[in-house]
Design a protein around this motif. Structure first.
Motif, PDB file in Angstrom:
ATOM      1  N   HIS A 173       0.830  -1.206   0.000  1.00 30.61           N
ATOM      2  CA  HIS A 173       0.000   0.000   0.000  1.00 30.61           C
ATOM      3  C   HIS A 173       0.865   1.257   0.000  1.00 30.61           C
ATOM      4  O   HIS A 173       0.583   2.222  -0.720  1.00 30.61           O
ATOM      5  N   VAL A 174       1.914   1.252   0.809  1.00 28.91           N
ATOM      6  CA  VAL A 174       2.812   2.403   0.856  1.00 28.91           C
ATOM      7  C   VAL A 174       3.524   2.576  -0.485  1.00 28.91           C
ATOM      8  O   VAL A 174       3.611   3.687  -1.036  1.00 28.91           O
ATOM      9  N   ALA A 175       4.031   1.475  -1.033  1.00 29.73           N
ATOM     10  CA  ALA A 175       4.839   1.542  -2.249  1.00 29.73           C
ATOM     11  C   ALA A 175       4.045   2.029  -3.453  1.00 29.73           C
ATOM     12  O   ALA A 175       4.591   2.724  -4.318  1.00 29.73           O
ATOM     13  N   VAL A 176       2.759   1.678  -3.520  1.00 31.73           N
ATOM     14  CA  VAL A 176       1.955   2.108  -4.667  1.00 31.73           C
ATOM     15  C   VAL A 176       1.193   3.390  -4.383  1.00 31.73           C
ATOM     16  O   VAL A 176       0.524   3.930  -5.267  1.00 31.73           O
ATOM     17  N   GLY A 177       1.281   3.896  -3.150  1.00 29.56           N
ATOM     18  CA  GLY A 177       0.699   5.195  -2.831  1.00 29.56           C
ATOM     19  C   GLY A 177      -0.793   5.198  -2.618  1.00 29.56           C
ATOM     20  O   GLY A 177      -1.471   6.165  -2.977  1.00 29.56           O
ATOM     21  N   ILE A 178      -1.347   4.146  -2.015  1.00 29.46           N
ATOM     22  CA  ILE A 178      -2.780   4.122  -1.722  1.00 29.46           C
ATOM     23  C   ILE A 178      -3.084   5.184  -0.662  1.00 29.46           C
ATOM     24  O   ILE A 178      -2.451   5.200   0.397  1.00 29.46           O
ATOM     25  N   PRO A 179      -4.040   6.078  -0.906  1.00 27.72           N
ATOM     26  CA  PRO A 179      -4.345   7.149   0.057  1.00 27.72           C
ATOM     27  C   PRO A 179      -4.725   6.599   1.429  1.00 27.72           C
ATOM     28  O   PRO A 179      -5.414   5.588   1.535  1.00 27.72           O
ATOM     29  N   GLY A 180      -4.230   7.269   2.461  1.00 25.29           N
ATOM     30  CA  GLY A 180      -4.547   6.875   3.832  1.00 25.29           C
ATOM     31  C   GLY A 180      -3.644   5.810   4.405  1.00 25.29           C
ATOM     32  O   GLY A 180      -3.799   5.435   5.569  1.00 25.29           O
ATOM     33  N   THR A 181      -2.718   5.302   3.598  1.00 31.11           N
ATOM     34  CA  THR A 181      -1.794   4.275   4.101  1.00 31.11           C
ATOM     35  C   THR A 181      -0.355   4.685   3.803  1.00 31.11           C
ATOM     36  O   THR A 181       0.420   3.908   3.257  1.00 31.11           O
ATOM     37  N   GLY A 182      -0.019   5.913   4.177  1.00 35.71           N
ATOM     38  CA  GLY A 182       1.362   6.351   4.065  1.00 35.71           C
ATOM     39  C   GLY A 182       2.224   5.708   5.131  1.00 35.71           C
ATOM     40  O   GLY A 182       1.728   5.045   6.053  1.00 35.71           O
ATOM     41  N   ARG A 183       3.509   5.908   5.035  1.00 35.31           N
ATOM     42  CA  ARG A 183       4.442   5.286   5.973  1.00 35.31           C
ATOM     43  C   ARG A 183       4.124   5.605   7.433  1.00 35.31           C
ATOM     44  O   ARG A 183       4.098   4.695   8.269  1.00 35.31           O
ATOM     45  N   PRO A 184       3.853   6.870   7.816  1.00 39.73           N
ATOM     46  CA  PRO A 184       3.568   7.139   9.237  1.00 39.73           C
ATOM     47  C   PRO A 184       2.340   6.383   9.739  1.00 39.73           C
ATOM     48  O   PRO A 184       2.352   5.850  10.861  1.00 39.73           O
ATOM     49  N   GLN A 185       1.274   6.333   8.920  1.00 38.67           N
ATOM     50  CA  GLN A 185       0.070   5.612   9.347  1.00 38.67           C
ATOM     51  C   GLN A 185       0.337   4.124   9.493  1.00 38.67           C
ATOM     52  O   GLN A 185      -0.129   3.484  10.443  1.00 38.67           O
ATOM     53  N   VAL A 186       1.097   3.565   8.563  1.00 38.30           N
ATOM     54  CA  VAL A 186       1.406   2.136   8.612  1.00 38.30           C
ATOM     55  C   VAL A 186       2.235   1.802   9.847  1.00 38.30           C
ATOM     56  O   VAL A 186       1.958   0.824  10.558  1.00 38.30           O
ATOM     57  N   LEU A 187       3.256   2.594  10.127  1.00 38.17           N
ATOM     58  CA  LEU A 187       4.084   2.330  11.311  1.00 38.17           C
ATOM     59  C   LEU A 187       3.247   2.409  12.584  1.00 38.17           C
ATOM     60  O   LEU A 187       3.432   1.607  13.510  1.00 38.17           O
ATOM     61  N   ALA A 188       2.319   3.347  12.632  1.00 36.60           N
ATOM     62  CA  ALA A 188       1.442   3.456  13.812  1.00 36.60           C
ATOM     63  C   ALA A 188       0.567   2.218  13.940  1.00 36.60           C
ATOM     64  O   ALA A 188       0.390   1.677  15.051  1.00 36.60           O
ATOM     65  N   HIS A 189      -0.005   1.738  12.827  1.00 35.68           N
ATOM     66  CA  HIS A 189      -0.832   0.520  12.855  1.00 35.68           C
ATOM     67  C   HIS A 189      -0.023  -0.671  13.349  1.00 35.68           C
ATOM     68  O   HIS A 189      -0.492  -1.456  14.193  1.00 35.68           O
ATOM     69  N   VAL A 190       1.178  -0.834  12.817  1.00 34.62           N
ATOM     70  CA  VAL A 190       1.996  -2.003  13.166  1.00 34.62           C
ATOM     71  C   VAL A 190       2.401  -1.944  14.631  1.00 34.62           C
ATOM     72  O   VAL A 190       2.353  -2.959  15.348  1.00 34.62           O
ATOM     73  N   ARG A 191       2.796  -0.784  15.117  1.00 34.00           N
ATOM     74  CA  ARG A 191       3.200  -0.678  16.525  1.00 34.00           C
ATOM     75  C   ARG A 191       2.024  -0.928  17.465  1.00 34.00           C
ATOM     76  O   ARG A 191       2.197  -1.540  18.527  1.00 34.00           O
ATOM     77  N   GLU A 192       0.846  -0.488  17.078  1.00 28.37           N
ATOM     78  CA  GLU A 192      -0.337  -0.791  17.888  1.00 28.37           C
ATOM     79  C   GLU A 192      -0.606  -2.297  17.906  1.00 28.37           C
ATOM     80  O   GLU A 192      -0.920  -2.876  18.960  1.00 28.37           O
ATOM     81  N   PHE A 193      -0.462  -2.946  16.747  1.00 23.63           N
ATOM     82  CA  PHE A 193      -0.631  -4.397  16.680  1.00 23.63           C
ATOM     83  C   PHE A 193       0.393  -5.108  17.571  1.00 23.63           C
ATOM     84  O   PHE A 193       0.046  -6.050  18.298  1.00 23.63           O
ATOM     85  N   LEU A 194       1.638  -4.667  17.542  1.00 27.32           N
ATOM     86  CA  LEU A 194       2.675  -5.296  18.366  1.00 27.32           C
ATOM     87  C   LEU A 194       2.358  -5.101  19.855  1.00 27.32           C
ATOM     88  O   LEU A 194       2.520  -6.037  20.647  1.00 27.32           O
ATOM     89  N   ASP A 195       1.933  -3.915  20.220  1.00 30.29           N
ATOM     90  CA  ASP A 195       1.568  -3.667  21.629  1.00 30.29           C
ATOM     91  C   ASP A 195       0.458  -4.611  22.070  1.00 30.29           C
ATOM     92  O   ASP A 195       0.512  -5.194  23.166  1.00 30.29           O
ATOM     93  N   ASP A 196      -0.568  -4.751  21.219  1.00 34.55           N
ATOM     94  CA  ASP A 196      -1.744  -5.545  21.591  1.00 34.55           C
ATOM     95  C   ASP A 196      -1.468  -7.048  21.615  1.00 34.55           C
ATOM     96  O   ASP A 196      -2.038  -7.778  22.435  1.00 34.55           O
ATOM     97  N   SER A 197      -0.617  -7.516  20.721  1.00 35.79           N
ATOM     98  CA  SER A 197      -0.481  -8.959  20.540  1.00 35.79           C
ATOM     99  C   SER A 197       0.801  -9.552  21.128  1.00 35.79           C
ATOM    100  O   SER A 197       0.882 -10.779  21.300  1.00 35.79           O
ATOM    101  N   LEU A 198       1.777  -8.710  21.459  1.00 36.00           N
ATOM    102  CA  LEU A 198       3.077  -9.263  21.824  1.00 36.00           C
ATOM    103  C   LEU A 198       3.546  -8.871  23.220  1.00 36.00           C
ATOM    104  O   LEU A 198       4.286  -9.626  23.856  1.00 36.00           O
ATOM    105  N   LEU A 199       3.134  -7.700  23.703  1.00 34.76           N
ATOM    106  CA  LEU A 199       3.646  -7.248  25.002  1.00 34.76           C
ATOM    107  C   LEU A 199       2.908  -7.942  26.143  1.00 34.76           C
ATOM    108  O   LEU A 199       1.677  -8.084  26.108  1.00 34.76           O
TER     109      LEU A 199
END
Length: 202
Positions: A173-199
């Protein structure tokens, strides 16, 4: 034959050709990478390039392997730090996710993936080796975090497979430039997932 002619007939080092190919992709995209144009960049004819690489697909795969080698060195350095496992996991994710639309490394990856269905066994094995290096490093980091009590007692191999699938999907999504899924948004999503599922304790 003059000395100048002899110099033109000496093939440049393989790494110089691959670096020039990646620079062209970064500057002009895959459509701007032609064997004739690359040959002019490195002082070789397109025929000479085809002699060394056989096909453009092989050139792209070797360029990807070269780029992955550089990323692998960077990944090894960040994973060998003395930082806590979670900080190194965040650094792994940062390295994985594209910088933005038309990131040259991911542009190249997407092209190689696109051709993978028709690739021969050797090419597919080389692609799998690239994927395997990312996977093994992530599994080792997760296992370390689990052993230290920093992460939940998940199955490192299964968790790594799922996390990398998540990263791949977001990265496309980031590489092809899909709106709403830029790098900052993606990193925030992934870090939230890691917090919820791994910590632990979350």
């Amino acid at each position: 034959m003059t000395p100048a002619q002899r110099r033109r007939n000496i093939a440049p080092p393989r790494e110089s050709v691959l670096a020039a190919a990646m620079a062209t992709i970064a500057e002009r995209g895959l459509d701007g990478l032609t064997m004739a144009g690359l040959g002019r960049e490195v002082g070789m004819s397109s025929g000479h390039l085809l002699y060394y690489f056989r096909t453009k697909d092989e050139l792209l795969l070797q360029t990807l392997e070269w780029s992955e080698g550089r990323l692998g060195t960077e990944r090894s350095a960040l994973l060998s730090r003395l930082d806590p496992p979670r900080e190194r996991l965040d650094a792994y994710v940062d390295l994985y996710v594209p910088d933005g639309p038309r990131d040259p490394h991911w542009t190249l990856w997407l092209e190689v993936w696109n051709h993978s269905q028709g690739a021969d066994d050797d090419a597919r094995a080389r692609q799998a080796a690239i994927e395997g290096a990312w996977h093994r490093d992530l599994v080792a980091l997760l296992a370390e975090g689990i052993s230290r009590g920093d992460f939940r007692a998940v199955d490192p191999d299964r968790y790594a497979a799922r996390l990398r699938a998540l990263l791949d999907g977001f990265s496309v999504h980031v590489a092809v430039g899909i709106p709403g899924t830029g790098r900052p948004q993606v990193l925030a999503h992934v870090r939230e997932f890691l917090d919820d599922s791994l910590l632990p304790g979350t």
